[in-house]
Every structure is written in structure tokens, then in C-alpha cells.
Design a protein around this motif. Structure first.
Motif, short mmCIF file in Angstrom:
data_model
loop_
_atom_site.label_atom_id
_atom_site.label_comp_id
_atom_site.label_asym_id
_atom_site.label_seq_id
_atom_site.Cartn_x
_atom_site.Cartn_y
_atom_site.Cartn_z
N LEU A 126 5.12 -5.63 6.63
CA LEU A 126 5.50 -6.23 5.34
C LEU A 126 4.35 -7.03 4.74
CD1 LEU A 126 9.14 -7.62 5.58
CD2 LEU A 126 8.15 -6.40 3.64
N VAL A 127 3.65 -7.74 5.58
CA VAL A 127 2.60 -8.63 5.08
C VAL A 127 1.23 -7.94 5.02
CG1 VAL A 127 1.40 -10.82 5.46
CG2 VAL A 127 3.83 -10.64 5.92
N LEU A 128 0.89 -7.18 6.06
CA LEU A 128 -0.47 -6.64 6.15
C LEU A 128 -0.59 -5.17 5.78
CD1 LEU A 128 -1.83 -8.24 9.46
CD2 LEU A 128 -2.22 -8.99 7.12
N ARG A 129 0.50 -4.39 6.00
CA ARG A 129 0.40 -2.94 5.80
C ARG A 129 1.61 -2.42 5.04
NH1 ARG A 129 -1.24 -3.17 11.96
NH2 ARG A 129 0.98 -2.91 12.43
N PRO A 130 1.87 -2.97 3.82
CA PRO A 130 3.09 -2.59 3.11
C PRO A 130 3.20 -1.09 2.83
CG PRO A 130 1.61 -3.84 1.68
CD PRO A 130 1.05 -3.94 3.05
N GLN A 131 2.05 -0.40 2.78
CA GLN A 131 2.08 1.04 2.50
C GLN A 131 2.76 1.81 3.64
OE1 GLN A 131 -0.56 -0.78 3.17
NE2 GLN A 131 -1.75 0.23 4.77
N VAL A 132 2.74 1.25 4.85
CA VAL A 132 3.41 1.92 5.98
C VAL A 132 4.92 1.96 5.71
CG1 VAL A 132 3.96 1.73 8.44
CG2 VAL A 132 1.64 1.27 7.65
N LEU A 133 5.46 0.86 5.20
CA LEU A 133 6.89 0.82 4.91
C LEU A 133 7.24 1.76 3.76
CD1 LEU A 133 7.59 -3.00 5.34
CD2 LEU A 133 8.17 -1.16 6.91
N VAL A 134 6.36 1.83 2.77
CA VAL A 134 6.60 2.76 1.65
C VAL A 134 6.70 4.19 2.18
CG1 VAL A 134 5.68 3.71 -0.51
CG2 VAL A 134 5.53 1.25 -0.07
N ARG A 135 5.82 4.52 3.13
CA ARG A 135 5.85 5.88 3.71
C ARG A 135 7.14 6.13 4.48
NH1 ARG A 135 0.20 5.26 4.67
NH2 ARG A 135 0.50 4.69 6.84
N GLN A 136 7.76 5.06 4.98
CA GLN A 136 9.00 5.21 5.77
C GLN A 136 10.26 5.16 4.90
OE1 GLN A 136 8.90 2.09 8.69
NE2 GLN A 136 7.46 3.16 10.00
N ALA A 137 10.10 4.96 3.61
CA ALA A 137 11.28 4.80 2.73
C ALA A 137 12.24 5.98 2.90
CB ALA A 137 10.82 4.70 1.28
N GLY A 138 13.50 5.68 3.01
CA GLY A 138 14.54 6.72 3.08
C GLY A 138 14.57 7.49 4.39
N SER A 139 13.88 7.00 5.42
CA SER A 139 13.81 7.79 6.66
C SER A 139 14.84 7.36 7.70
CB SER A 139 12.39 7.70 7.24
OG SER A 139 12.06 6.36 7.55
N GLY A 140 15.73 6.46 7.32
CA GLY A 140 16.84 6.10 8.24
C GLY A 140 16.40 5.38 9.49
N GLN A 141 15.45 4.47 9.32
CA GLN A 141 14.97 3.70 10.49
C GLN A 141 16.07 2.77 10.98
OE1 GLN A 141 11.73 4.00 11.82
NE2 GLN A 141 11.71 5.75 10.42
N ARG A 142 16.18 2.62 12.27
CA ARG A 142 17.06 1.63 12.88
C ARG A 142 16.26 0.88 13.93
NH1 ARG A 142 19.27 3.24 9.09
NH2 ARG A 142 21.41 3.97 8.82
N GLN A 143 16.61 -0.37 14.16
CA GLN A 143 15.86 -1.17 15.13
C GLN A 143 16.73 -1.37 16.37
OE1 GLN A 143 16.09 -2.11 11.77
NE2 GLN A 143 14.14 -1.10 11.41
N GLY A 144 16.30 -0.81 17.45
CA GLY A 144 17.09 -0.90 18.68
C GLY A 144 17.55 0.48 19.05
N PHE A 145 18.79 0.79 18.72
CA PHE A 145 19.29 2.13 19.02
C PHE A 145 18.56 3.15 18.16
CE2 PHE A 145 23.16 -0.47 20.20
CZ PHE A 145 23.05 -0.24 21.56
N GLU A 146 18.82 4.42 18.46
CA GLU A 146 18.14 5.55 17.81
C GLU A 146 18.14 5.48 16.27
OE1 GLU A 146 19.01 10.32 18.13
OE2 GLU A 146 20.17 8.89 19.29
N ASP A 147 17.08 5.94 15.65
CA ASP A 147 17.04 6.02 14.18
C ASP A 147 18.14 6.95 13.68
OD1 ASP A 147 14.85 4.38 14.18
OD2 ASP A 147 13.39 6.00 13.95
N ALA A 148 18.67 6.64 12.48
CA ALA A 148 19.70 7.51 11.89
C ALA A 148 19.07 8.76 11.28
CB ALA A 148 20.48 6.74 10.82
N GLY A 149 17.81 8.64 10.85
CA GLY A 149 17.12 9.77 10.23
C GLY A 149 17.59 9.97 8.80
N PRO A 150 16.85 10.81 8.05
CA PRO A 150 17.24 11.04 6.65
C PRO A 150 18.51 11.87 6.55
CG PRO A 150 15.32 12.37 7.27
CD PRO A 150 15.63 11.51 8.45
N ALA A 151 19.29 11.65 5.48
CA ALA A 151 20.50 12.45 5.26
C ALA A 151 20.08 13.86 4.85
CB ALA A 151 21.34 11.80 4.15
N ARG A 152 20.77 14.85 5.37
CA ARG A 152 20.43 16.25 5.05
C ARG A 152 21.50 16.83 4.15
NH1 ARG A 152 16.05 16.68 7.71
NH2 ARG A 152 15.85 15.84 9.79
#
Ligand SMILES: Cc1nc2c(=O)[nH]c(=O)nc-2n(C[C@H](O)[C@H](O)[C@H](O)CO)c1C
Length: 153
Positions: A126-152
Motif C-alpha cells: 500500500l505504501v511502497l508498491r501500490p502498483q502491485v495491488l492494482v495488478r491484483q485488483a479483482g483477483s479474489g485475494q484472501r488472507q489466511g485461508f485459500e484465495d477465492a479467485g476471480p469469478a468466472r
């Protein structure tokens, strides 16, 4: 850049230590840590890390217990953290691991570590590499258990 880490003695896992370990792996940042009794004490602790100790972003780590009262208090603590963000114009990444998310102590420890590490990465991004988060937009990230992934479709 300074990152704040605020955690609690109520938690059954040393989430603050895990966050600091992950922050050090991710980037060369200064770290300010504070530990409070419980998650309701986190909002002011985070505000102080920002206003008095110069943190650009804070990771707020808490563990709501399994009782209804704990869940109500968690909601209140969460509102306090949002208010602190608006008052300071800084992100406070809330990392709450509910005790009843896990089936046993081993899973609780694993989940707390995993979620803490993944959100520590988010905080740095968020602070140093905001472009990384932009690249992950809509990818269904979850913290802890498995990622949900993008809706198909
Ligand atoms: C009911 C309750 N539940 C929790 C909890 O689930 N997790 C937690 O971290 N702290 C809890 N606390 C303690 C409060 O957050 C706070 O530490 C005390 O009310 C003192 O301000 C309370 C009072």
C-alpha cells in the motif's frame, strides 16, 4: 518509512512478532511496536503510533474470542479503527483472527500467522508498491485461508 505494529495480550498467538518478521523480509522499513491488553485498546494505540511516533501506516492485530460478547466488541473495535483512519488520514490494516474461525489450536496458530504475514505484505505494498495491488485488483485475494479467485462467467 515507519510502519506501526499494534497487537494485544488477549490474542493467543504473538501476532506482533510475526508481523515484524514479515515486514523485515519485505522491505527495509523502520518499525514501531506497541502492545495493548485487548482489541478495544487498539484504535488509540494506532492513532498514537501515527501521530506521536510518525508511522505512515499501522497494522492492527487482534483476536476476537468465540463468545457473542467478543463479536460485538470486535465490531466496536473495528469501528474505532475506521474512525482512527479517518482522523489521521492513514491506513490502519485491521488483522483480526476470530478464535472460532479455526477448528483447533494448531489451525488457529497457522491462520493467525498466515493472515498476519499476508496483511504485512499488503501494508508494505500500500505504501511502497501500490502498483502491485492494482495488478491484483479483482483477483479474489484472501488472507489466511485459500484465495477465492476471480469469478468466472
Ligand atoms: C469481551 C472482550 N472480548 C475481547 C476479545 O474478544 N478480544 C480482545 O482482544 N479483547 C477483548 N476484550 C478486552 C477489550 O478489548 C479491552 O482490552 C478492555 O475492555 C480494556 O479496555 C473484551 C472486554
Amino acid at each position: 518509512m515507519k510502519v506501526g505494529v499494534a497487537d494485544t495480550t488477549f490474542a493467543r498467538v504473538n501476532m506482533g512478532a510475526i508481523a515484524i518478521d514479515e515486514l523485515k523480509r519485505q522491505a527495509s522499513v523502520a518499525i514501531e511496536r506497541t502492545t495493548v491488553p485487548g482489541f478495544k485498546d487498539l484504535p488509540v494505540a494506532c492513532k498514537k503510533l501515527i501521530e506521536e511516533r510518525g508511522c505512515e501506516i499501522v497494522i492492527a492485530l487482534g483476536m476476537p474470542g468465540g463468545k457473542e460478547k467478543d463479536k460485538l466488541c470486535a465490531h466496536e473495535a473495528s469501528q474505532g479503527l475506521m474512525l482512527a483512519q479517518l482522523m489521521t488520514n492513514r491506513h490502519i490494516i485491521e488483522v483480526f483472527v476470530h478464535e472460532d474461525e479455526a477448528k483447533d489450536d494448531a489451525e488457529l496458530a497457522w491462520l493467525a500467522e498466515q493472515r498476519t504475514r499476508e496483511h504485512a505484505v499488503n501494508a508494505v505494498n500500500l505504501v511502497l508498491r501500490p502498483q502491485v495491488l492494482v495488478r491484483q485488483a479483482g483477483s479474489g485475494q484472501r488472507q489466511g485461508f485459500e484465495d477465492a479467485g476471480p469469478a468466472r462467467q
